[in-house]
Motif scaffolding. Structure first.
Motif, PDB file in Angstrom:
ATOM      1  N   LYS A  71      33.047  52.704  36.134  1.00 48.60           N
ATOM      2  CA  LYS A  71      31.725  52.687  36.684  1.00 48.60           C
ATOM      3  C   LYS A  71      31.767  52.059  38.047  1.00 48.60           C
ATOM      4  O   LYS A  71      30.870  52.166  38.995  1.00 48.60           O
ATOM      5  N   ILE A  72      32.826  51.187  38.410  1.00 43.99           N
ATOM      6  CA  ILE A  72      32.858  50.551  39.500  1.00 43.99           C
ATOM      7  C   ILE A  72      34.117  50.957  40.485  1.00 43.99           C
ATOM      8  O   ILE A  72      33.797  51.353  41.534  1.00 43.99           O
ATOM      9  N   ALA A  73      35.398  50.613  39.796  1.00 46.14           N
ATOM     10  CA  ALA A  73      36.637  51.038  40.414  1.00 46.14           C
ATOM     11  C   ALA A  73      36.613  52.508  40.907  1.00 46.14           C
ATOM     12  O   ALA A  73      36.778  52.834  41.994  1.00 46.14           O
ATOM     13  N   ALA A  74      36.394  53.365  39.845  1.00 45.36           N
ATOM     14  CA  ALA A  74      36.622  54.751  40.146  1.00 45.36           C
ATOM     15  C   ALA A  74      35.624  55.247  41.267  1.00 45.36           C
ATOM     16  O   ALA A  74      36.174  56.011  42.340  1.00 45.36           O
ATOM     17  N   PRO A  75      34.378  55.194  41.276  1.00 46.96           N
ATOM     18  CA  PRO A  75      33.600  55.507  42.270  1.00 46.96           C
ATOM     19  C   PRO A  75      33.759  55.091  43.764  1.00 46.96           C
ATOM     20  O   PRO A  75      33.805  55.819  44.676  1.00 46.96           O
ATOM     21  N   VAL A  76      34.340  53.788  43.759  1.00 46.35           N
ATOM     22  CA  VAL A  76      34.713  53.400  44.916  1.00 46.35           C
ATOM     23  C   VAL A  76      35.948  53.931  45.551  1.00 46.35           C
ATOM     24  O   VAL A  76      35.933  54.508  46.726  1.00 46.35           O
ATOM     25  N   LEU A  77      36.980  54.485  44.958  1.00 43.37           N
ATOM     26  CA  LEU A  77      38.365  55.088  45.165  1.00 43.37           C
ATOM     27  C   LEU A  77      37.709  56.420  45.724  1.00 43.37           C
ATOM     28  O   LEU A  77      38.526  57.374  46.412  1.00 43.37           O
TER      29      LEU A  77
END
Length: 225
Positions: A71-77
């Protein structure tokens, strides 16, 4: 740049100018003002950090790590970043029970990134533990020469022994092949303290940065060695 606030358009623009663009995310704390603050603070806060008005995170809990990755790292990438800059991984220096959890979080991030870049920062004493188990590409060291004191709300140079110890470790990390950057905090980006900070970092092969503690003032030109 801030991984949450920056748009994919900003990322693309910076990349078109030749930049390696990393998305900043805090891995060891729950920041105020994020979309997930209320949810994560209620479930995973393990202590308040007054300097930055944040909460240390229970990274040893699998549910927190899953949330962070999905929910945090993946959407940023998904915005097209060249990698991630993870802050506060060094919280395990004072929260030892979180060490295994942080390693697992970093392993998950490494898998998510593939061949994209993983940067972490600080934690001279815990870096050997991390690098023995997780491959990362770069490291940032804050407060090598000049620092900010939250209690007195003032900037000052570190003591000479402290500076030399920091420079020695930075040089060691450079010798291992990491891309090493430094961040020194100064009252003015054109002060003698700023000049000394840049010179010191350059002397051991690091890429220097100077600015005020809240990053509202930086040098007009990128400091080059």
């Amino acid at each position: 740049v801030d991984g949450v606030e920056a748009s994919s358009e900003v990322v693309s623009e910076l990349q078109s100018e030749g930049g390696l663009v990393l998305g900043y995310v805090s891995a060891g704390t729950i920041e105020r003002g994020r979309p997930w603050t209320k949810r994560l603070r209620k479930r995973f806060s393990i202590g308040y950090w007054p300097d930055w008005d944040e909460w240390f995170a229970a990274v040893r809990k699998a549910r927190f790590r899953r949330y962070f990755l999905n929910k945090i790292a993946a959407p940023v990438l998904e915005k097209g970043f060249d990698g991630l800059f993870l802050d506060n991984v060094d919280m395990i220096a004072i929260r030892r029970r979180q060490t295994k959890g942080m390693i697992k979080l970093l392993e998950g991030t490494r898998e998510l990134l593939g061949e994209r870049f993983l940067f972490i920062q600080n934690g001279d004493e815990i870096i050997p533990t991390i690098e023995a188990q997780v491959r990362f590409d770069g490291w940032n060291r804050e407060d090598v020469t000049s620092t900010y004191d939250f209690d007195s709300k003032s900037y000052s140079l570190n003591g000479q022994k402290q500076i030399q110890a920091a420079l020695s470790f930075v040089a060691e990390m450079v010798s291992k092949g990491y891309l090493v950057t430094t961040a020194d905090y100064v009252a003015s980006s054109d002060s003698s303290e700023a000049v000394l900070s840049i010179e010191n970092s350059c002397s051991v092969g690091a890429v220097p940065f100077v600015g005020d503690i809240f990053l509202t003032q930086v040098t007009e030109a990128v400091p080059l060695c």
